[in-house]
Design an enzyme around this catalytic site. Structure first.
Site, short mmCIF file in Angstrom:
data_model
loop_
_atom_site.label_atom_id
_atom_site.label_comp_id
_atom_site.label_asym_id
_atom_site.label_seq_id
_atom_site.Cartn_x
_atom_site.Cartn_y
_atom_site.Cartn_z
N THR A 1 -28.10 14.82 -60.12
CA THR A 1 -28.11 16.17 -60.70
C THR A 1 -27.22 17.12 -59.92
O THR A 1 -26.76 18.12 -60.46
CB THR A 1 -29.54 16.75 -60.68
OG1 THR A 1 -30.03 16.64 -59.34
CG2 THR A 1 -30.46 16.00 -61.62
N SER B 1 -28.34 8.16 -46.58
CA SER B 1 -27.42 9.20 -46.10
C SER B 1 -27.09 9.11 -44.63
O SER B 1 -27.07 10.12 -43.92
CB SER B 1 -27.97 10.60 -46.41
OG SER B 1 -27.89 10.82 -47.76
N GLY C 1 -25.91 1.93 -44.94
CA GLY C 1 -25.72 1.21 -46.20
C GLY C 1 -27.02 1.07 -46.99
O GLY C 1 -27.11 0.26 -47.90
N GLY D 1 -28.53 3.69 -48.54
CA GLY D 1 -28.70 4.82 -49.46
C GLY D 1 -29.56 5.93 -48.85
O GLY D 1 -30.18 6.69 -49.58
N GLU E 1 -32.17 13.11 -59.30
CA GLU E 1 -31.09 12.19 -58.91
C GLU E 1 -29.91 12.34 -59.85
O GLU E 1 -30.09 12.44 -61.07
CB GLU E 1 -31.65 10.77 -58.97
CG GLU E 1 -31.13 9.87 -57.90
CD GLU E 1 -31.56 10.30 -56.50
OE1 GLU E 1 -30.77 11.01 -55.84
OE2 GLU E 1 -32.66 9.95 -56.09
N GLU F 1 -16.46 14.68 -46.40
CA GLU F 1 -16.77 13.43 -47.09
C GLU F 1 -15.90 13.27 -48.34
O GLU F 1 -15.37 12.20 -48.61
CB GLU F 1 -18.26 13.40 -47.45
CG GLU F 1 -18.68 12.11 -48.10
CD GLU F 1 -20.17 11.83 -47.95
OE1 GLU F 1 -20.80 12.30 -46.99
OE2 GLU F 1 -20.70 11.11 -48.81
N SER G 1 -24.20 8.63 -43.67
CA SER G 1 -22.93 9.35 -43.52
C SER G 1 -23.16 10.85 -43.37
O SER G 1 -22.52 11.49 -42.54
CB SER G 1 -21.96 9.04 -44.67
OG SER G 1 -22.61 9.09 -45.90
N ASP H 1 -26.92 15.53 -49.89
CA ASP H 1 -27.24 14.85 -48.64
C ASP H 1 -27.03 15.77 -47.43
O ASP H 1 -27.84 15.82 -46.51
CB ASP H 1 -26.39 13.59 -48.48
CG ASP H 1 -26.46 12.70 -49.71
OD1 ASP H 1 -27.43 12.83 -50.48
OD2 ASP H 1 -25.52 11.91 -49.92
N TYR I 1 -20.12 5.49 -59.31
CA TYR I 1 -20.54 6.88 -59.06
C TYR I 1 -19.52 7.83 -59.67
O TYR I 1 -19.88 8.77 -60.39
CB TYR I 1 -20.67 7.10 -57.55
CG TYR I 1 -21.20 8.47 -57.16
CD1 TYR I 1 -22.55 8.67 -56.94
CD2 TYR I 1 -20.34 9.56 -57.02
CE1 TYR I 1 -23.05 9.92 -56.58
CE2 TYR I 1 -20.83 10.81 -56.66
CZ TYR I 1 -22.17 10.98 -56.44
OH TYR I 1 -22.65 12.22 -56.09
C1 GLA Z 1 -25.44 10.22 -53.40
C2 GLA Z 1 -24.59 11.48 -53.27
C3 GLA Z 1 -25.38 12.72 -53.62
C4 GLA Z 1 -26.10 12.58 -54.96
C5 GLA Z 1 -26.85 11.25 -55.04
C6 GLA Z 1 -27.42 11.00 -56.39
O1 GLA Z 1 -26.45 10.25 -52.43
O2 GLA Z 1 -24.08 11.59 -51.96
O3 GLA Z 1 -24.52 13.84 -53.62
O4 GLA Z 1 -25.20 12.73 -56.01
O5 GLA Z 1 -26.00 10.15 -54.70
O6 GLA Z 1 -28.42 11.92 -56.67
#
Ligand code: GLA
Length: 388
Positions: free
Chosen positions: A35, A126, A122, A124, A33, A165, A128, A177, A229
């Site tokens: 990374t 993905s 919303g 987490g 995560e 994005e 999007s 993602d 972020y």
């Molecule tokens: C979000 C971002 C990813 C990644 C994660 C954290 O999901 O879209 O690119 O950076 O956070 O690992």
């Protein structure tokens, strides 16, 4: 939510058949995560939950877009008006894909698009990327580009979705993602090397070992997520610069102490420690999966969570509560997944304990006066593809 539903809504709204329906999955990251934007390793799986895009090209330069989430209203944008910050909301991800394709030299004549999805928004997970990649799959076919037909093309498509994005929706995310949505295969996790862009499919079938991967959507909404972020990302970039390396990926595990000695900001040191140890945990997790050693996989999940909570400081009360409760019920391991500050956690549990763990988490949330979470077990799904 299915492909047929997307096609039916398309007919109702636009009075014609769509040319086809394409879908792409959401993801959970098993480990690795924060990374990806450090050139590191991540290990996501595609979710069974997907976003479906029914599409038909137009020839007047317009995108007309509708989503069940947005109440089936039709939003319209002229392709020539798409730019950073315009349009906004969910249509930015759709228009952004058309824009990125044009930047790459593909002429997009316009399109009618209907989107339906069962990827929780919303959370987490993905939603999007699932949206971008479903739309990308549709354009790829209808414009006869053919990227999705081969692995290198899928990598290029993922990169274009990331540009959509980053540049149009304005989210400075790292690319994991979109890779998960376009480049995974069913029953496998995707080992993604963000430095080289290379991927490797790693078998992931805990269900064959009497285990299950439980996803808990905390339903926690946290303000300032985007700013946090971007701030983590900037700290890592400054630290890499101070250390004289292109990205933190260049700091090896056995050079970590020396690197930390060279940074004088305590916070930057903690962030670097997370990134370097997390990349190492991905390597160990892949080895453990290849040995069917799920005890070690679980331990690594839990270590990853502690590092994200203490060193990277992207967890929150709700995520910590899921992890602590799941571990208290005997989960092999648990961690937050995705960017953090809310969203979802995962727990590796025995298949016959899914109900017990979910119920305990629910009770713990109620006892703490928190909104009820949503728990569901997942298996590793397939990548973006045509459905109809
Ligand atoms: C979000 C971002 C990813 C990644 C994660 C954290 O999901 O879209 O690119 O950076 O956070 O690992």
């Amino acid at each position: 939510m299915t492909a047929t539903e997307a096609a039916r809504t398309f007919r109702e709204l636009f009075g014609q058949e769509p040319s086809g329906v394409w879908s792409a999955p959401g993801r959970v990251n098993l480990i690795g995560e924060h990374t990806d934007y450090n050139g590191g390793l991540a290990l996501p799986i595609a979710l069974p939950q997907r976003t479906y895009a029914a599409m038909r090209l137009r020839d007047d330069g317009l995108l007309r877009m509708s989503s069940a989430h947005a109440g089936d209203a039709v939003s319209e944008v002229s392709l020539s008006d798409v730019r950073p910050g315009h349009p906004t909301g969910w249509t930015a991800y759709v228009a952004g894909v058309a824009w990125a394709l044009e930047q790459a030299g593909h002429r997009v004549p316009g399109a009618d698009i209907v989107v339906v999805s069962d990827v929780p928004v919303g959370a987490g997970l993905s939603s999007s990327a699932a949206l971008e990649c479903s739309v990308m799959a549709a354009f790829d076919r209808l414009l006869h580009i053919g990227m999705l037909g081969q692995p290198a093309g899928r990598a290029r498509a993922a990169h274009l979705c990331q540009l959509a994005e980053n540049d149009i929706a304005g989210a400075p995310t790292g690319g994991m993602d979109q890779a998960a949505s376009l480049r995974t295969t069913r029953s496998h996790a995707l080992l993604l090397d963000s430095r080289s862009g290379a991927v490797r499919q790693v078998p992931f079938e805990p269900e064959r070992h009497g285990l299950a991967l439980l996803v808990v959507d905390t339903r926690a909404e946290h303000a300032l997520v985007d700013g946090q972020y971007a701030e983590r990302r900037a700290t890592c970039e400054h630290a890499a610069e101070a250390l004289g390396v292109a990205t933190l990926r260049e700091v090896p595990m056995d050079g970590l102490d020396e690197a930390l000695d060279r940074l004088d900001d305590e916070r930057a040191r903690a962030r670097v420690r997370h990134v370097v140890t997390e990349i190492e945990r991905v390597v160990r997790c892949v080895a453990a999966l290849e040995d069917d050693d799920f005890d070690t996989v679980g331990e690594l999940f839990t270590e990853s969570h502690a590092s994200l909570r203490d060193d990277y400081e992207v967890s929150c009360v709700e995520l910590d509560l899921v992890v602590d409760t799941a571990l208290g019920c005997g989960a092999l391991g648990a961690r937050m997944t995705g960017a953090g500050f809310g969203g979802s956690a995962i727990a590796l549990v025995r298949a016959d304990e899914i109900e017990t763990v979910s119920a305990s988490v629910e009770r713990a949330f109620a006892d703490s006066g928190l909104k009820a979470p949503a728990s569901f077990a997942v298996t590793a799904g397939g990548p973006a593809a045509r459905d109809l």
